[in-house]
Design an enzyme around this catalytic site. Structure first.
Site, PDB file in Angstrom:
ATOM      1  N   ARG A 175       0.820  -1.264  -0.083  1.00  0.00           N
ATOM      2  CA  ARG A 175       0.450   0.076  -0.250  1.00  0.00           C
ATOM      3  C   ARG A 175       0.782   1.128  -0.171  1.00  0.00           C
ATOM      4  O   ARG A 175       0.893   2.364  -0.841  1.00  0.00           O
ATOM      5  CB  ARG A 175      -0.655  -0.169   1.363  1.00  0.00           C
ATOM      6  CG  ARG A 175      -2.243  -0.460   0.742  1.00  0.00           C
ATOM      7  CD  ARG A 175      -1.745  -2.361   0.033  1.00  0.00           C
ATOM      8  NE  ARG A 175      -3.175  -3.090  -0.074  1.00  0.00           N
ATOM      9  CZ  ARG A 175      -3.529  -3.496   1.250  1.00  0.00           C
ATOM     10  NH1 ARG A 175      -3.046  -3.948   2.198  1.00  0.00           N
ATOM     11  NH2 ARG A 175      -4.692  -4.351   1.299  1.00  0.00           N
ATOM     12  N   ASP A 204      -0.035  -6.734  -3.552  1.00  0.00           N
ATOM     13  CA  ASP A 204      -1.851  -6.668  -3.468  1.00  0.00           C
ATOM     14  C   ASP A 204      -1.775  -5.699  -4.600  1.00  0.00           C
ATOM     15  O   ASP A 204      -1.557  -4.961  -5.560  1.00  0.00           O
ATOM     16  CB  ASP A 204      -1.185  -5.530  -1.757  1.00  0.00           C
ATOM     17  CG  ASP A 204      -2.672  -6.331  -1.579  1.00  0.00           C
ATOM     18  OD1 ASP A 204      -4.038  -6.407  -1.651  1.00  0.00           O
ATOM     19  OD2 ASP A 204      -2.523  -6.882  -0.428  1.00  0.00           O
ATOM     20  N   HIS A 274      -6.453 -10.530  -4.619  1.00  0.00           N
ATOM     21  CA  HIS A 274      -5.174  -9.303  -4.675  1.00  0.00           C
ATOM     22  C   HIS A 274      -4.188  -9.057  -4.656  1.00  0.00           C
ATOM     23  O   HIS A 274      -3.436  -9.163  -4.692  1.00  0.00           O
ATOM     24  CB  HIS A 274      -4.996  -9.388  -2.295  1.00  0.00           C
ATOM     25  CG  HIS A 274      -6.000  -8.978  -1.553  1.00  0.00           C
ATOM     26  ND1 HIS A 274      -6.335  -7.455  -1.044  1.00  0.00           N
ATOM     27  CD2 HIS A 274      -6.193  -9.772  -0.612  1.00  0.00           C
ATOM     28  CE1 HIS A 274      -7.071  -7.113  -0.565  1.00  0.00           C
ATOM     29  NE2 HIS A 274      -7.576  -9.110  -0.133  1.00  0.00           N
ATOM     30  N   ASP A 337      -6.489 -14.677   1.719  1.00  0.00           N
ATOM     31  CA  ASP A 337      -7.945 -14.062   2.215  1.00  0.00           C
ATOM     32  C   ASP A 337      -8.672 -12.904   1.358  1.00  0.00           C
ATOM     33  O   ASP A 337      -8.076 -12.425   0.108  1.00  0.00           O
ATOM     34  CB  ASP A 337      -7.462 -13.058   3.181  1.00  0.00           C
ATOM     35  CG  ASP A 337      -6.318 -11.743   2.768  1.00  0.00           C
ATOM     36  OD1 ASP A 337      -5.400 -12.044   2.614  1.00  0.00           O
ATOM     37  OD2 ASP A 337      -6.454 -10.219   2.789  1.00  0.00           O
ATOM     38  N   GLU A 338      -9.664 -12.739   1.178  1.00  0.00           N
ATOM     39  CA  GLU A 338     -10.745 -11.908   1.274  1.00  0.00           C
ATOM     40  C   GLU A 338     -10.708 -12.165  -0.747  1.00  0.00           C
ATOM     41  O   GLU A 338     -10.416 -10.915  -1.176  1.00  0.00           O
ATOM     42  CB  GLU A 338      -9.844 -10.174   1.630  1.00  0.00           C
ATOM     43  CG  GLU A 338     -10.318 -10.116   3.161  1.00  0.00           C
ATOM     44  CD  GLU A 338      -9.973  -8.170   3.448  1.00  0.00           C
ATOM     45  OE1 GLU A 338     -10.305  -8.076   4.251  1.00  0.00           O
ATOM     46  OE2 GLU A 338      -8.795  -8.183   2.886  1.00  0.00           O
ATOM     47  N   TRP A 410      -6.367 -13.679  11.853  1.00  0.00           N
ATOM     48  CA  TRP A 410      -6.019 -12.985  12.108  1.00  0.00           C
ATOM     49  C   TRP A 410      -8.127 -12.016  12.349  1.00  0.00           C
ATOM     50  O   TRP A 410      -7.884 -10.815  12.675  1.00  0.00           O
ATOM     51  CB  TRP A 410      -5.444 -12.372  10.807  1.00  0.00           C
ATOM     52  CG  TRP A 410      -6.992 -12.038   9.404  1.00  0.00           C
ATOM     53  CD1 TRP A 410      -6.934 -13.111   8.919  1.00  0.00           C
ATOM     54  CD2 TRP A 410      -7.794 -10.999   8.352  1.00  0.00           C
ATOM     55  NE1 TRP A 410      -7.575 -13.078   7.553  1.00  0.00           N
ATOM     56  CE2 TRP A 410      -8.695 -11.723   7.845  1.00  0.00           C
ATOM     57  CE3 TRP A 410      -8.487  -9.551   9.119  1.00  0.00           C
ATOM     58  CZ2 TRP A 410      -9.415 -11.309   7.111  1.00  0.00           C
ATOM     59  CZ3 TRP A 410      -9.288  -8.840   8.781  1.00  0.00           C
ATOM     60  CH2 TRP A 410      -9.536  -9.867   7.286  1.00  0.00           C
ATOM     61  N   TRP A 486      -0.645  -2.733   8.501  1.00  0.00           N
ATOM     62  CA  TRP A 486      -1.267  -2.533   7.220  1.00  0.00           C
ATOM     63  C   TRP A 486      -0.886  -0.818   7.143  1.00  0.00           C
ATOM     64  O   TRP A 486      -0.510   0.388   7.533  1.00  0.00           O
ATOM     65  CB  TRP A 486      -2.446  -2.528   6.925  1.00  0.00           C
ATOM     66  CG  TRP A 486      -2.724  -4.110   6.925  1.00  0.00           C
ATOM     67  CD1 TRP A 486      -2.852  -4.740   8.553  1.00  0.00           C
ATOM     68  CD2 TRP A 486      -2.106  -5.396   6.636  1.00  0.00           C
ATOM     69  NE1 TRP A 486      -2.901  -5.980   8.234  1.00  0.00           N
ATOM     70  CE2 TRP A 486      -2.634  -6.402   6.672  1.00  0.00           C
ATOM     71  CE3 TRP A 486      -2.065  -5.534   4.910  1.00  0.00           C
ATOM     72  CZ2 TRP A 486      -2.290  -8.243   6.393  1.00  0.00           C
ATOM     73  CZ3 TRP A 486      -1.711  -6.799   4.802  1.00  0.00           C
ATOM     74  CH2 TRP A 486      -2.266  -8.206   5.009  1.00  0.00           C
ATOM     75  N   THR A 487      -0.737  -0.904   6.108  1.00  0.00           N
ATOM     76  CA  THR A 487      -0.412   0.454   6.011  1.00  0.00           C
ATOM     77  C   THR A 487      -1.241   1.800   4.640  1.00  0.00           C
ATOM     78  O   THR A 487      -0.505   2.824   3.773  1.00  0.00           O
ATOM     79  CB  THR A 487       1.579   0.600   4.788  1.00  0.00           C
ATOM     80  OG1 THR A 487       1.571   0.028   3.286  1.00  0.00           O
ATOM     81  CG2 THR A 487       2.245  -0.162   5.842  1.00  0.00           C
ATOM     82  N   GLU A 488      -2.150   1.157   4.147  1.00  0.00           N
ATOM     83  CA  GLU A 488      -2.534   2.412   3.933  1.00  0.00           C
ATOM     84  C   GLU A 488      -3.364   3.202   3.976  1.00  0.00           C
ATOM     85  O   GLU A 488      -2.971   4.293   3.188  1.00  0.00           O
ATOM     86  CB  GLU A 488      -4.685   1.766   4.322  1.00  0.00           C
ATOM     87  CG  GLU A 488      -4.386   0.365   3.179  1.00  0.00           C
ATOM     88  CD  GLU A 488      -4.604  -0.439   4.575  1.00  0.00           C
ATOM     89  OE1 GLU A 488      -5.368  -2.121   3.925  1.00  0.00           O
ATOM     90  OE2 GLU A 488      -4.011  -0.606   5.100  1.00  0.00           O
TER      91      GLU A 488
END
Length: 782
Positions: A175, A204, A274, A337-338, A410, A486-488
């Site tokens: 990110r 990602d 992702h 994930d996701e 998580w 996480w670095t959003e």
């Protein structure tokens, strides 16, 4: 000089924070993580110009290199040359190997005449030396000469070993990209606290950060996004291209740098979801063929790898071949994930593979869930054939877990518990309390932007990775724990360090110390020394544990809001209630403050006075109404996760901001908020106003209806007001909203407010048809 001045200022802080040692042993042992078995003794070992190092011949080259690095750093900072001795003697640091000890254990005997280190492995030697370094002056962590310091360590006997073999921290560079030098700074502070694993999230939707020679477009195209969303404005972007990546040679250098610190790097290539950066680079890997772009928005994308195509698996395997050539770690993280299944449901290739494999819907999941399990198992087999194992996020449990997969839990701890019960290894990394991109203070208005949540230092410290629901045998499958960042919303090195520190110190005792050896009070006593180390290392850290903290509650008996103030140590607190800036001439805090609600509002401000240390002023505004100070009675409890201070937060005069986890809100999803408030006496009322939080990305929606009932005396409740709230539209903005239900003035001694949740999220939202969250803060009666 700046760092040294900060260090000298912190010396005074340390003295005020830590209780005095006994007179017969004035030594200090300010260690984090604290040893599991330590006998403190009087006396000190002093390093002088004649001190030498003896390394037993069986230690090997790696241990010799570790001691050479220690000697070099010691010479740089202490100005003393620690030469290597040919035989054992006095005035020495003596290092030996004992293979009967556990892998990461060490023994450290410090007497007035010598220091003896014994360990089974090079890492055990590293941890012993790290303990010695923490006992030395903090200048040992610096770059400049400090010859005038007292270069000695207190005598002690330490037999120490970590509770968990996996002690990790996760760093997302997809990110926002961080340079090699900044990642090395993070590795350095991980080593201070004896962490042994960096989980490096390299790819990602928003960027591909690792060079893959067979697929050059992954970095030519996939490493750069053309726009990035501004703060949390989901459809508002800047126009600045953003990117960066690491070459394979740079990554190999980083692997070696980490290994020299005793840290293993586990790379993550997140798949099959992702993957927008990869799809933008090679559109043929998707179900629709594109066009795709590197995402400038956070969150989950519907477009994922097409696992119906053999070409996709060829791509994955070729990428992983280059990854395992760079990273020697036993584990490779494959994400998992996701991963939305919406494209697979309509993709002919995916549906053909589902048919060929005989996958079908059942009570546990849809065929597409089993298609992801097939993907995971196939990738696991490939990596196993190349001598590696996989880790995946806990979604890989869905549809059945691959044979040898390790689960990273998580979404709470349930995934880890389920994996352990199935006989699979797991690593605990739940969002609460181990996501370090969450806020660490409830005063979010004065914090750097964060994704949300609330994980303060004490919550991190008190986490136990092994829940009581596991048997002793099942607990053996919990390998350890890690914190994730996480670095959003983390764009600079200073912000990154601020979010990590000092929560990383708290994490280290979760990872290292046996439960019975943990003590949060001791941890706080030792934190001043660690902060001084951070200063010398030039790291930016949060100071919340040194500031004034406030807790607020409704005291209906006294008819007031009660404010309890705390700070670390015995430093004095001074406060005002009129909004003026407090000084040492203001009222000194000695007991809970009774804040009366007769006026319309007041502002509490408080400071803590520490010599040489400046911390922020606590500022807490209160706005009062006829319900303030009266405890609501709730028909149904809010969600356990979002209960915080209970019903009193609805009438404590504090109005919540945009962070739903800051303790000001109550969260409901399955039932309406149904609150009855006794106003204490008959009062004329004509309006009820409520605060509601709206964050569509978090499935938090406005209420759909508000009803107000009232009674006077013993009369039955009757409906006096109703407000219908229109269905939310896609263009509506996130924010804190106020909804006012007005009605003809009536006398009332008691009211009831019923606030309905969103039963079905609108069709325009990605979670259409699901229930929406309702977050309510203050109920104001006027």
């Amino acid at each position: 000089m700046k760092n040294m001045n900060r260090y000298l200022a912190l010396v005074a802080l340390i003295i005020s924070l830590i209780s005095c040692q006994s007179e017969d042993n004035p030594n200090r042992y300010e260690l984090i993580p604290y040893p599991n078995d330590m006998e403190q003794m009087s006396g000190r070992f002093s390093f002088d110009d004649d001190t030498q190092i003896f390394i037993s011949p069986e230690c090997g080259d790696e241990v010799n290199e570790i001691l050479a690095q220690f000697a070099e750093q010691f010479g740089k900072t202490a100005g003393k040359d620690l030469k290597i001795a040919e035989k054992e003697g006095k005035n020495m640091m003596i290092v030996k190997i004992d293979t009967t000890m556990s892998q990461e254990a060490y023994r450290l005997n410090i007497s007035k005449k010598k220091i003896e280190i014994t360990a089974a492995t090079p890492n055990g030697v590293r941890y012993a030396l790290q303990t010695v370094k923490q006992l030395l002056p903090v200048a040992i962590y610096g770059e400049s000469l400090s010859a005038d310091e007292n270069w000695s360590v207190p005598c002690a006997t330490i037999n120490d070993a970590p509770r968990f073999g996996y002690r990790g921290m996760h760093l997302d560079v997809a990110r926002h990209f961080f340079t090699l030098d900044e990642v090395k700074r993070i590795l350095n502070v991980m080593a201070v606290h004896k962490l042994n694993t960096l989980h490096w999230h390299l790819t990602d939707d928003q960027g591909w950060r690792v060079e893959i020679k067979k697929y050059p477009r992954l970095t030519e195209v996939g490493s750069i996004r053309n726009k990035t969303m501004i703060r949390k404005e989901w459809d508002n972007y800047d126009t600045t291209p953003y990117g960066g990546f690491y070459t394979q040679d740079e990554l190999r250098d980083m692997v070696k740098y980490a290994a020299d610190l005793g840290i293993t790097i586990i790379p993550e290539i997140d798949l099959p979801g992702h993957m927008m950066a990869a799809l933008a680079s090679y559109p043929e890997l998707g179900c629709t063929g594109g066009p795709y772009e590197v995402s400038g928005q956070w969150g989950i994308r519907d477009d994922v790898l097409c696992v119906g195509k053999e070409k996709t698996f060829e791509f994955i395997e070729n990428v992983l071949l280059e990854i395992i050539d760079i990273f020697p770690s036993k584990y490779i993280h494959i994400g998992g994930d996701e991963c939305p299944k919406i494209r697979w449901e309509k993709c002919p290739a995916c549906q053909a593979r589902i048919q060929k494999l005989g996958l079908k819907d059942d009570e546990h999941g849809k065929a597409e869930h089993y298609l992801q399990s097939y993907t995971t198992e196939r990738i696991e087999k490939f990596l196993n054939e190349h001598g590696r194992k996989i880790i995946g996020w806990d979604e890989i449990l869905e549809g059945g877990l691959a044979t040898n997969a390790t689960v990273m839990s998580w979404r709470g701890i349930d995934g880890g518990v389920e994996a352990a019960k199935q006989g699979h290894y797991a690593i605990m990394t739940p969002t609460a309390p181990l996501y370090l991109d969450y806020y660490q203070s409830r005063d979010t208005q004065n914090e750097p932007l964060a994704i949300g949540g609330y994980n303060p230092v004490d919550m991190v410290y008190n986490f136990n990775p092994i829940p009581e629901s596991l048997t002793e045998e099942q607990a053996k499958f919990i390998l350890g724990t890690q914190a994730n960042i996480w670095t959003e919303y983390i764009t600079t090195p200073e912000h990154l360090e601020y979010m990590i520190l000092p929560r990383l110190a708290a994490l280290s005792e979760v990872q290292w110390d046996q439960v019975e050896n943990k003590s949060y009070d001791r941890f706080l006593d030792n934190i001043g020394h660690i902060l001084a180390i951070y200063d010398v290392m030039g790291l930016n850290y949060a100071k919340h544990i040194l500031e004034v903290k406030g807790e607020y509650s409704v005291n209906e008996t006294k008819g007031c809001i009660e404010a309890t103030l705390r700070t670390q140590g015995n430093a004095p607190i001074y406060y005002t209630l009129d909004g003026s800036e407090p000084t040492t001439n203001s009222t000194r805090y000695t007991e809970p403050i009774e804040i009366r609600t007769e006026n319309d509002s007041c502002t509490l401000k408080a400071i803590v006075v520490r010599e040489g240390i400046e911390t922020r002023t606590l500022v807490r505004p209160f706005k009062f109404n006829k319900a303030t100070g009266h405890m609501p009675q709730l028909k149904d409890a809010p969600s356990e996760k979002y209960t915080f201070g209970g019903a009193g937060v609805l009438t404590d005069g504090i109005h919540g901001d945009f962070n739903y986890s800051n303790g000001c809100w109550l969260g409901f999803i399955n039932t309406p908020l149904d609150a009855t408030i006794d106003l204490g006496k008959t009062q004329t009322i004509s309006q009820v106003k409520i605060g509601s939080l709206v964050q569509y990305s978090e499935y938090i929606f406005p209420p759909t209806q508000i009803k107000v009932y009232a009674t006077n005396g013993d009369n039955p409740m009757t409906e006096i007001g109703k407000l219908e709230i229109p269905v939310t539209q896609k263009q509506d903005q996130d924010g804190v909203r106020k909804y006012t239900c007005e009605f003809p003035a009536v006398p009332a001694s008691k009211i009831r407010v019923v606030i309905d949740t969103t039963d079905k999220i609108p069709a325009w939202h990605g979670a259409k048809g699901e229930k929406g969250w309702l977050f309510v803060d203050e109920i104001s009666v006027n």
